[in-house]
Design a protein around this motif. Structure first.
Motif, PDB file in Angstrom:
ATOM      1  N   UNK A  39    -150.836  14.048  32.794  1.00  0.00           N
ATOM      2  CA  UNK A  39    -151.219  14.511  31.472  1.00  0.00           C
ATOM      3  C   UNK A  39    -151.074  13.445  30.403  1.00  0.00           C
ATOM      4  N   UNK A  40    -151.412  13.863  29.207  1.00  0.00           N
ATOM      5  CA  UNK A  40    -151.426  12.969  28.058  1.00  0.00           C
ATOM      6  C   UNK A  40    -150.005  12.565  27.696  1.00  0.00           C
ATOM      7  N   UNK A  41    -149.812  11.292  27.442  1.00  0.00           N
ATOM      8  CA  UNK A  41    -148.485  10.791  27.104  1.00  0.00           C
ATOM      9  C   UNK A  41    -148.508   9.896  25.887  1.00  0.00           C
ATOM     10  N   UNK A  42    -147.326   9.688  25.325  1.00  0.00           N
ATOM     11  CA  UNK A  42    -147.139   8.776  24.207  1.00  0.00           C
ATOM     12  C   UNK A  42    -145.821   8.049  24.414  1.00  0.00           C
ATOM     13  N   UNK A  43    -145.631   6.936  23.730  1.00  0.00           N
ATOM     14  CA  UNK A  43    -144.466   6.092  23.967  1.00  0.00           C
ATOM     15  C   UNK A  43    -143.692   5.847  22.685  1.00  0.00           C
ATOM     16  N   UNK A  44    -142.364   5.727  22.833  1.00  0.00           N
ATOM     17  CA  UNK A  44    -141.470   5.403  21.729  1.00  0.00           C
ATOM     18  C   UNK A  44    -140.457   4.363  22.184  1.00  0.00           C
ATOM     19  N   UNK A  45    -140.036   3.505  21.260  1.00  0.00           N
ATOM     20  CA  UNK A  45    -138.919   2.607  21.546  1.00  0.00           C
ATOM     21  C   UNK A  45    -137.649   3.454  21.668  1.00  0.00           C
ATOM     22  N   UNK A  46    -136.650   2.975  22.383  1.00  0.00           N
ATOM     23  CA  UNK A  46    -135.402   3.728  22.503  1.00  0.00           C
ATOM     24  C   UNK A  46    -134.486   3.548  21.286  1.00  0.00           C
ATOM     25  N   UNK A  47    -135.063   3.509  20.103  1.00  0.00           N
ATOM     26  CA  UNK A  47    -134.312   3.386  18.843  1.00  0.00           C
ATOM     27  C   UNK A  47    -134.537   4.643  18.020  1.00  0.00           C
ATOM     28  N   UNK A  48    -133.478   5.158  17.447  1.00  0.00           N
ATOM     29  CA  UNK A  48    -133.597   6.384  16.671  1.00  0.00           C
ATOM     30  C   UNK A  48    -134.510   6.206  15.465  1.00  0.00           C
ATOM     31  N   UNK A  49    -134.583   5.007  14.899  1.00  0.00           N
ATOM     32  CA  UNK A  49    -135.457   4.792  13.743  1.00  0.00           C
ATOM     33  C   UNK A  49    -136.921   5.040  14.117  1.00  0.00           C
ATOM     34  N   UNK A  50    -137.310   4.668  15.330  1.00  0.00           N
ATOM     35  CA  UNK A  50    -138.690   4.918  15.785  1.00  0.00           C
ATOM     36  C   UNK A  50    -138.928   6.411  15.983  1.00  0.00           C
ATOM     37  N   UNK A  51    -137.931   7.122  16.522  1.00  0.00           N
ATOM     38  CA  UNK A  51    -138.075   8.564  16.743  1.00  0.00           C
ATOM     39  C   UNK A  51    -138.246   9.277  15.413  1.00  0.00           C
ATOM     40  N   UNK A  52    -137.417   8.885  14.430  1.00  0.00           N
ATOM     41  CA  UNK A  52    -137.489   9.508  13.104  1.00  0.00           C
ATOM     42  C   UNK A  52    -138.838   9.249  12.453  1.00  0.00           C
ATOM     43  N   UNK A  53    -139.342   8.019  12.563  1.00  0.00           N
ATOM     44  CA  UNK A  53    -140.645   7.696  11.985  1.00  0.00           C
ATOM     45  C   UNK A  53    -141.743   8.536  12.629  1.00  0.00           C
ATOM     46  N   UNK A  54    -141.711   8.640  13.954  1.00  0.00           N
ATOM     47  CA  UNK A  54    -142.747   9.399  14.667  1.00  0.00           C
ATOM     48  C   UNK A  54    -142.715  10.871  14.267  1.00  0.00           C
ATOM     49  N   UNK A  55    -141.525  11.426  14.113  1.00  0.00           N
ATOM     50  CA  UNK A  55    -141.415  12.831  13.711  1.00  0.00           C
ATOM     51  C   UNK A  55    -141.840  13.018  12.253  1.00  0.00           C
ATOM     52  N   UNK A  59    -132.194  15.314  20.786  1.00  0.00           N
ATOM     53  CA  UNK A  59    -131.074  15.352  21.736  1.00  0.00           C
ATOM     54  C   UNK A  59    -131.494  14.799  23.098  1.00  0.00           C
ATOM     55  N   UNK A  60    -132.708  15.105  23.542  1.00  0.00           N
ATOM     56  CA  UNK A  60    -133.194  14.574  24.826  1.00  0.00           C
ATOM     57  C   UNK A  60    -133.421  13.073  24.767  1.00  0.00           C
ATOM     58  N   UNK A  61    -133.973  12.593  23.651  1.00  0.00           N
ATOM     59  CA  UNK A  61    -134.194  11.152  23.499  1.00  0.00           C
ATOM     60  C   UNK A  61    -132.859  10.412  23.472  1.00  0.00           C
ATOM     61  N   UNK A  62    -131.863  10.968  22.805  1.00  0.00           N
ATOM     62  CA  UNK A  62    -130.545  10.352  22.743  1.00  0.00           C
ATOM     63  C   UNK A  62    -129.940  10.244  24.137  1.00  0.00           C
ATOM     64  N   UNK A  63    -130.084  11.307  24.926  1.00  0.00           N
ATOM     65  CA  UNK A  63    -129.554  11.298  26.294  1.00  0.00           C
ATOM     66  C   UNK A  63    -130.249  10.256  27.166  1.00  0.00           C
ATOM     67  N   UNK A  64    -131.565  10.156  27.056  1.00  0.00           N
ATOM     68  CA  UNK A  64    -132.329   9.186  27.848  1.00  0.00           C
ATOM     69  C   UNK A  64    -131.974   7.762  27.418  1.00  0.00           C
ATOM     70  N   UNK A  65    -131.877   7.522  26.130  1.00  0.00           N
ATOM     71  CA  UNK A  65    -131.546   6.177  25.639  1.00  0.00           C
ATOM     72  C   UNK A  65    -130.124   5.781  26.052  1.00  0.00           C
ATOM     73  N   UNK A  66    -129.193   6.728  26.035  1.00  0.00           N
ATOM     74  CA  UNK A  66    -127.816   6.441  26.451  1.00  0.00           C
ATOM     75  C   UNK A  66    -127.759   6.105  27.936  1.00  0.00           C
TER      76      UNK A  66
END
Length: 87
Positions: free
Chosen positions: A39-55, A75-82
């Motif tokens: 399926x369709x996917x998108x990508x983010x850096x493992x930095x919270x600043x990128x997640x916040x910008x995308x949201x 919470x899921x992104x934080x777990x994956x990045x950790x």
């Protein structure tokens, strides 16, 4: 040569292996840890600043055609990045 993808948050380009892949799942957005879900996917850096910008820019909603549950996704992104940082 490694495939290059664009981060939905900062719009920076990076190797696919260095980014976290998100996919549309049951009307929501899920983290694709193995980067192989269909399926369709998108990508983010493992930095919270990128997640916040995308949201904030609603880039995930546009790219994946699904609405992101902000707290659950963070919470899921934080777990994956950790986990990636521990490896």
């Amino acid at each position: 040569m490694e495939p290059v993808r664009t981060c939905l948050g900062c719009r920076g380009r990076d190797n696919k292996a260095d980014l976290i892949r998100l996919v549309r799942s049951d009307g929501g957005i899920a983290v694709d840890g193995r980067q192989s879900a269909p399926g369709r996917g998108g990508y983010l850096h493992p930095r919270q600043s990128c997640w916040e910008q995308a949201l904030r820019k609603r880039a995930l909603n546009r790219a994946l055609g699904a609405v992101a549950d902000r707290e659950l996704l963070l919470s899921r992104l934080t777990a994956v990045a950790a986990k990636a940082g521990a490896a």
